[in-house]
Structures are given as structure tokens and as C-alpha cells.
Design a protein around this motif. Structure first.
Motif, mmCIF file in Angstrom:
data_model
loop_
_atom_site.group_PDB
_atom_site.id
_atom_site.type_symbol
_atom_site.label_atom_id
_atom_site.label_comp_id
_atom_site.label_asym_id
_atom_site.label_seq_id
_atom_site.Cartn_x
_atom_site.Cartn_y
_atom_site.Cartn_z
ATOM 1 N N UNK A 12 -4.158 65.457 51.581
ATOM 2 C CA UNK A 12 -3.087 65.696 50.901
ATOM 3 C C UNK A 12 -3.436 66.249 49.499
ATOM 4 N N UNK A 13 -3.995 67.470 49.367
ATOM 5 C CA UNK A 13 -4.353 68.001 48.255
ATOM 6 C C UNK A 13 -4.757 69.669 48.649
ATOM 7 N N UNK A 14 -4.464 70.360 47.548
ATOM 8 C CA UNK A 14 -4.523 71.971 47.762
ATOM 9 C C UNK A 14 -6.244 72.322 47.982
ATOM 10 N N UNK A 15 -6.062 73.244 48.895
ATOM 11 C CA UNK A 15 -7.399 73.750 49.170
ATOM 12 C C UNK A 15 -8.271 73.940 48.180
ATOM 13 N N UNK A 16 -7.975 74.529 47.051
ATOM 14 C CA UNK A 16 -8.673 75.069 45.921
ATOM 15 C C UNK A 16 -9.323 73.422 45.102
ATOM 16 N N UNK A 94 -15.592 73.618 55.757
ATOM 17 C CA UNK A 94 -14.881 74.920 55.640
ATOM 18 C C UNK A 94 -13.392 74.248 55.268
ATOM 19 N N UNK A 95 -12.656 74.717 54.504
ATOM 20 C CA UNK A 95 -11.211 74.598 54.243
ATOM 21 C C UNK A 95 -10.158 75.524 54.581
ATOM 22 N N UNK A 96 -9.196 75.158 55.389
ATOM 23 C CA UNK A 96 -8.093 75.907 55.682
ATOM 24 C C UNK A 96 -6.946 75.260 55.204
ATOM 25 N N UNK A 97 -5.914 76.219 54.709
ATOM 26 C CA UNK A 97 -4.738 75.772 53.783
ATOM 27 C C UNK A 97 -3.844 75.354 54.954
ATOM 28 N N UNK A 98 -3.247 74.232 55.138
ATOM 29 C CA UNK A 98 -2.289 73.667 56.094
ATOM 30 C C UNK A 98 -0.797 74.151 55.512
ATOM 31 N N UNK A 99 -0.427 73.968 54.183
ATOM 32 C CA UNK A 99 0.551 74.393 53.375
ATOM 33 C C UNK A 99 0.019 74.201 51.972
ATOM 34 N N UNK A 103 -4.826 70.537 53.175
ATOM 35 C CA UNK A 103 -5.961 70.997 53.614
ATOM 36 C C UNK A 103 -6.374 70.557 54.748
ATOM 37 N N UNK A 104 -7.035 71.271 55.657
ATOM 38 C CA UNK A 104 -7.787 70.893 56.653
ATOM 39 C C UNK A 104 -9.292 71.155 56.260
ATOM 40 N N UNK A 105 -10.013 70.041 56.239
ATOM 41 C CA UNK A 105 -11.484 70.103 55.829
ATOM 42 C C UNK A 105 -12.257 69.841 56.923
ATOM 43 N N UNK A 106 -13.276 70.609 57.202
ATOM 44 C CA UNK A 106 -14.237 70.122 58.331
ATOM 45 C C UNK A 106 -15.832 70.210 57.746
ATOM 46 N N UNK A 107 -16.494 69.064 57.976
ATOM 47 C CA UNK A 107 -17.748 69.050 57.785
ATOM 48 C C UNK A 107 -18.442 69.194 58.766
ATOM 49 N N UNK A 108 -19.644 70.210 59.030
ATOM 50 C CA UNK A 108 -20.563 70.232 60.138
ATOM 51 C C UNK A 108 -21.957 70.259 59.769
ATOM 52 N N UNK A 109 -22.736 69.603 60.604
ATOM 53 C CA UNK A 109 -24.145 69.388 60.310
ATOM 54 C C UNK A 109 -24.824 69.423 61.425
ATOM 55 N N UNK A 110 -25.952 70.070 61.180
ATOM 56 C CA UNK A 110 -26.962 69.821 62.442
ATOM 57 C C UNK A 110 -28.462 69.705 61.907
#
Length: 148
Positions: A12-16, A94-99, A103-110
Motif C-alpha cells: 500500500x504505497x506508490x511504486x516510486x 521488480x515493481x508493478x503499479x497496481x494503481x 504496488x506489486x513488488x517481486x524479489x527474485x534470487x538465485x
């Protein structure tokens, strides 16, 4: 053996705002509990850290890494290990704006832990380390970004 995964959270916060928190590597140990320290070695023309040394607490061992970062604001931050205690490491936010305010934030690690560290990562330890390094990082970003 590889330790990999990704975790997505809705914030519940803006993508920026989410991007700015994740990109502020020097302050990351304040909110990312597995990260013990970050030392900036190089910066780009915009002053962003591009090469850092980190110390992370992976519970089975403290892990040092020299990481190279690249930025695509406000959508993505990528990292690749140049040298360190594990054989290989790459990650991304990665950050996607929902509205406008979510924001939808995804953290990926390998991570390829290599032979020595890989011997410590057996059975339930693998799942616990994955939880600490991947899931916890995304959840902690959510908490930090939602603080007012």
C-alpha cells in the motif's frame, strides 16, 4: 544444488516509494534483517551504488559478496555477484503499479552456494534459508514502504 525462488507482495504505497527504498542500498540494513552491512565501492553518474560489498546472515553462515547493481527506475533493480563466498548469485526487484497508491513488488534470487556451503544446506535448512533471503526481504520491504 541451487537456492532460488521469488516472492511477491502487494504494498500500500506508490511504486516510486517502493523502488526508492529498495534502491537505497546504504540504508537497506535498517529494514532488511538478513543484511548485516553494505559498503559502497562505486557509484554511477546519478550517485547510485553500482558496486557494493555486503555481509548477509544466512543463519547457517555469514556470507560476504561483492555485487554489481543496475537500475531501470522505477520498474527494476538487478544485481549480479562479481565475487564472494557463494559460487554465484543473481537477483532482482521488480515493481508493478497496481494503481496510484499500490504496488506489486517481486524479489527474485538465485544462488549457487558452491560445494562447501552447499554441504550445510540440507533438508529443512534449505527452506529456512530461502525464507530468510527471499520471502523475508519482500515482506520487510512491504513493512518499510507502508510506514508513514
Amino acid at each position: 544444488m541451487s537456492l532460488s525462488g521469488e516472492h511477491t507482495v502487494e504494498i500500500a504505497a506508490p511504486r516510486e516509494r517502493c523502488y526508492a527504498i529498495a534502491a537505497d542500498l546504504e540504508r537497506a540494513p535498517e529494514w532488511q534483517t538478513s543484511l548485516v552491512s553494505v559498503d559502497v565501492l562505486e557509484r554511477d553518474g546519478d550517485g547510485r551504488p553500482t558496486l557494493v560489498e555486503t555481509v548477509s546472515d544466512a543463519k547457517v553462515k555469514t556470507v560476504k559478496s561483492r555485487l554489481r547493481f543496475s537500475y531501470a527506475p522505477p520498474q527494476r533493480i538487478d544485481t549480479e555477484q562479481e565475487k564472494g563466498d557463494v559460487k554465484a548469485l543473481s537477483g532482482r526487484w521488480t515493481f508493478e503499479e497496481i494503481d496510484a497508491g499500490r504496488t506489486r513488488a517481486t524479489y527474485a534470487l538465485e544462488v549457487d552456494p558452491g560445494r562447501m556451503l552447499g554441504m550445510l544446506l540440507r533438508g529443512p535448512a534449505v527452506d529456512r534459508v530461502r525464507e530468510i533471503l527471499i520471502v523475508q526481504a519482500a515482506e520487510e520491504l512491504k513493512v518499510r514502504a507502508e510506514q508513514r
